[in-house]
Design an enzyme around this catalytic site. Structure first.
Site, PDB file in Angstrom:
ATOM      1  N   HIS A 270       0.734  -0.973   0.414  1.00  0.00           N
ATOM      2  CA  HIS A 270      -0.399   0.143  -0.274  1.00  0.00           C
ATOM      3  C   HIS A 270       0.866   0.762   0.132  1.00  0.00           C
ATOM      4  CE1 HIS A 270      -3.281   2.804   0.851  1.00  0.00           C
ATOM      5  NE2 HIS A 270      -3.682   1.557   1.056  1.00  0.00           N
ATOM      6  N   GLU A 323      -7.891  -5.111  -0.036  1.00  0.00           N
ATOM      7  CA  GLU A 323      -8.380  -5.891  -1.178  1.00  0.00           C
ATOM      8  C   GLU A 323      -8.116  -7.781  -0.830  1.00  0.00           C
ATOM      9  OE1 GLU A 323     -10.072  -4.605  -2.813  1.00  0.00           O
ATOM     10  OE2 GLU A 323      -9.172  -3.536  -4.445  1.00  0.00           O
TER      11      GLU A 323
END
Ligand code: ACO
Length: 386
Positions: A270, A323
């Site tokens: 991320h 996700e």
């Protein structure tokens, strides 16, 4: 009187720009009172409330109200707000025809973008407002479910006014009143994904809004940005990865081979979080309950992926992102893989709309600069001499 600014100086005399790592990393592009993302601490709050408090105790509609009005609704406010939302649950015939005309092979994310754009052409005039945000948000699940049914040769269904946003979406997809556990899981997912600072799609929406364009143009652009696998397009690829791995015994070899080929492991890493994404923590626990069997493989793949990423890229601090377990959870509530990203949009549209409203509230055109790196002072040759 002449003034000299860095822009009027020749390129060679301009002060050097701040060193950039590319991708606007670390650049503060806006101020916001909507959500706060703390990358090192692994915290996410909406308007001051930690997502850990909101996720199991609020309806998605309450988060809409929070982001658009700045406070959680009381019972009376929520009832009125839900009624307003339900009153918008319709698809104009022209938009339905657009959905009918799309080939069944159209990606659902493209169908959603097209339907939102067609609806905006018909319905949206004037300055962005909460009324417009509500009207378009109410229709996201309708457009998507209608397209999903049409592509399978089924007729779209009418919404059920007694069902809340998450439950109505599942009903519109299947024609069955959904199980409580599916509604609870999907509602929690929608709450967790609603807003996330200056992510790529939200930034896109704010850039469009900053030009004094309309709210639907901003949302259509944001859908386009969300679609890519480096942003919201990852979860179906997580499912593909888990399917390809197949068994716990196969996991390590598969992951090592993928990394050796230079591939990215979907659901990890991320830009902001340098520790575990707090949404992943919540989604992991929900996935554990929702699909105990699928969870065993997903958990083992996660453990091995983290170990390999830390072994091979220790300086990168790569952790599980939102996700990875989104894929497991969304599959457990009965969604097929290509509906994962547009379902993300059904949640994130409320954050996009909130950012559009915040942007226009104290607007200044977003217009950064670029460092030119091409040639200079070339001698121009007319066409017939080149
Ligand atoms: N698997 C393997 N390596 C990775 C991964 C990954 N998932 N993520 C980052 N890296 C590596 C990169 O290869 C790079 O290494 P290198 O410099 O040695 O080549 C390094 O980590 C930094 O990568 P960047 O792309 O510069 O990091 P950035 O902050 O731009 O990327 C991103 C963040 C796009 C999410 C990235 O981690 C990624 O591609 N992850 C996989 C896709 C994914 O899960 N997307 C969903 C994101 S969550 C969301 O948007 C809702």
């Amino acid at each position: 009187m002449s003034t000299t600014t860095s822009e009027t100086l020749p390129q060679s005399q301009r002060p050097p720009h701040k060193e950039s790592k590319g991708g606007l990393e670390g650049i503060v592009a806006a101020t916001t009172a909507l959500s706060k993302v703390e990358g090192t601490a692994g915290q996410l709050t909406y308007c001051g409330y930690t997502i850990h408090d909101l996720v199991r105790k609020t309806l998605f509609e309450e988060i809409m109200h929070l982001l658009w009005f700045g406070h959680l609704p009381n019972q009376k406010e929520l009832s009125g707000f839900k009624a307003d939302l339900i009153a918008e649950r319709s698809i104009p015939p022209m938009v339905m025809q657009v959905l009918r005309d799309l080939p069944a092979s159209t990606e659902p994310m493209d169908a959603l973008r097209t339907a939102v754009s067609a609806w905006g052409a018909l319905s949206i005039k004037g300055h962005p407002s909460i009324t417009q945000a509500l009207a378009v948000t109410a229709r996201f699940p309708l457009f998507l479910a209608a397209f999903h049914r049409l592509r399978r040769g089924q007729e779209p269904l009418e919404s059920r006014p007694e069902l809340d946003h998450a439950a109505n979406y599942l009903y519109l997809l299947t024609g069955q009143v959904p199980k409580d556990e599916h509604v609870i899981g999907l509602n929690a997912y929608l709450v967790l994904l609603a807003d996330h600072g200056m992510n790529a799609s939200t930034f896109t929406a704010r850039v469009v809004a900053s030009t004094e364009s309309d709210i639907v143009s901003a949302l259509v652009a944001a859908i386009g940005a969300l679609k890519g696998p480096l942003h919201g397009g990852a979860p179906s690829k997580v499912l593909d990865m888990l399917d390809a791995i197949g068994t716990v015994d196969n996991a390590e070899r598969w992951l090592r081979d993928a990394l050796a080929r230079g591939e990215r492991l979907m659901g990890f890493g991320h830009r902001v979080y340098k520790t575990e994404d707090p949404r992943a923590e919540e989604l992991r626990e929900m996935a554990r309950v929702a699909d105990p069997q699928g969870f065993v493989l997903a958990r083992r793949v996660e453990e091995l992926a983290l170990a390999l990423l830390h072994e091979q890229k220790p300086e990168r601090r790569l952790y599980t992102n939102v996700e990875f377990y989104s894929a497991v959870l969304l599959a457990s509530v009965g969604l097929v893989g290509d509906l994962f990203t547009p379902t993300f949009a059904i949640s994130r549209v409320i954050g996009w709309a909130a950012h559009v409203l915040e942007q226009v509230d104290h607007n200044r055109l977003i217009r950064p600069e670029a460092d030119y790196t091409g040639p200079t002072d070339l001698h121009f040759m007319p066409l017939d001499e080149r």
